[in-house]
Design an enzyme around this catalytic site. Sequence first.
Site, short mmCIF file in Angstrom:
data_model
loop_
_atom_site.label_atom_id
_atom_site.label_comp_id
_atom_site.label_asym_id
_atom_site.label_seq_id
_atom_site.Cartn_x
_atom_site.Cartn_y
_atom_site.Cartn_z
N GLY A 57 0.79 -1.21 0.00
CA GLY A 57 0.00 0.00 0.00
C GLY A 57 0.83 1.27 0.00
O GLY A 57 0.48 2.26 -0.65
N THR A 58 1.94 1.28 0.72
CA THR A 58 2.79 2.46 0.78
C THR A 58 3.34 2.81 -0.59
O THR A 58 3.32 3.98 -1.00
CB THR A 58 3.95 2.24 1.78
OG1 THR A 58 3.42 2.19 3.11
CG2 THR A 58 4.97 3.37 1.70
N ASN A 152 -7.28 3.71 9.19
CA ASN A 152 -6.61 2.53 9.72
C ASN A 152 -6.59 2.47 11.25
O ASN A 152 -6.38 1.41 11.83
CB ASN A 152 -5.17 2.46 9.20
CG ASN A 152 -4.42 3.75 9.41
OD1 ASN A 152 -4.83 4.81 8.92
ND2 ASN A 152 -3.31 3.70 10.12
N SER A 221 -3.66 -3.27 -0.50
CA SER A 221 -2.51 -4.01 0.02
C SER A 221 -2.94 -5.39 0.47
O SER A 221 -3.99 -5.55 1.10
CB SER A 221 -1.89 -3.26 1.20
OG SER A 221 -0.86 -4.04 1.80
N THR A 259 10.98 -7.04 -11.71
CA THR A 259 10.30 -8.32 -11.93
C THR A 259 9.17 -8.51 -10.93
O THR A 259 9.36 -8.35 -9.73
CB THR A 259 11.30 -9.48 -11.80
OG1 THR A 259 12.34 -9.30 -12.75
CG2 THR A 259 10.61 -10.81 -12.05
N CYS A 356 3.04 2.08 11.30
CA CYS A 356 4.08 2.88 10.66
C CYS A 356 4.59 3.99 11.56
O CYS A 356 5.62 4.60 11.29
CB CYS A 356 3.56 3.48 9.35
SG CYS A 356 3.17 2.24 8.11
#
Length: 428
Positions: A57-58, A152, A221, A259, A356
């Site tokens: 998500g970040t 959140n 996410s 990748t 976070c």
Amino acid sequence: MPKSNEIYLDYAASASANSSSVHRAGVEAKIKLQNSRKEVSDILGARPEEIIFTSGGTESNNLAIQGVVWAWFEKAYGGNFSVRRNCLRMPHIVTTNIEHPSVLETCKLLAERKLAEITIVPVEANGIVDPKKIKKEIKKNTVLVSVMYANNEIGTIQPIKEIAKAIKHWKNLTRFQHPLLNKERVGERCIFPLFHTDAVQAVNYLDLNVERLGIDLLSLSGSKIQESGRVGVLYKKKTIKLAKVFGGGDQEGGIRPGTENLPEILKFSCALKSAQNIKEQESKRLEKLRNYFMERLRTLDVRKSDVQRPQGYIINGDLKNRLPNNVNVTFPKIPSDLLVIELSAKGIMTSAKSACKSGESGGSYVIKAIRQAQYQGFPLVKLAKGNPWYDDTGGVRFSLGRDTTKEDIDYTIKVLVKILTKLKKWYH
């Protein structure tokens, strides 16, 4: 003599089945990747080419915000860095004061580097932003509005559809007098401001159809989906141009080079599909548990042997417009970090603020934001140390999941009463 009829001699590639390789293993990997992309796009009501896989998500939030800003500069100044640094007119972003750090800190970083002008709209006392206040802050150089779908920490659900309508209304009012920079060659329709939503917390419970939501960019996410791969997704409407933030290969439409993590993407698409299949049923189950939890909080029964009833509490955020699995509670004068530690010692895992920000001292900026809104009408009340609602008290987030039972809630309440009875002797 080979052990099998297939010999793999492409170990210098990033993976044993690199989806960018042209040999058979690579082609098979690419087919699996595209199938996963199609599964995700179907859930979002989008096109496969509008799905960009990221690390989480970040990164998705960063790609959306920085990608829009740099695309504006490329269009406005032709990529001339010296002009960008000295230009009087910068792109403008509107967001709220309770966004995830990956949104708020990215916006602040752009402002510090004089690459964007930022307006942070405060939410109301219930933790929900007023769409009218968002619309009021939009101006001719606004390139992006970023409002999270669900918070959140306190679980409040933002009025995404209403905000989208407010943005569209603003565009319609200004479509003919809007600067040329804010038009694309797809008719005379205004493209800016774009609307981005961080839907990481909403993924298990809310409608993700991008057309119904009316958004241009959406972040997801896998970290919030049970049994999911550790990857992220950025939905980007086909007509939207994002500038490259990273240098590298041309994977993921050139937006996210590197990748692809195929094993994790496969797990993510499978888990997302599973979560959507049980979303309605699980949301109802968790809502009942959440309401039961809040009801037990209201009727805490401390027996005579427990000295006296613990100090009161406040549930942070709107009581109805919140995620079905979220209960965020503040207990006055009792530090939330200490309460989390005490609960953990009894086998109950909770949190006090965004993971976070868990390494930083001080209270939750989300709780502080709604507390400030609550005290706006009381100018004589100072939100400072000594005030029982000071932000270093914060709140404890109890977030429920698929394995949560009624017995878990009962045990938590029982333990909570004992802990509060003990701690109030120290802090009251």
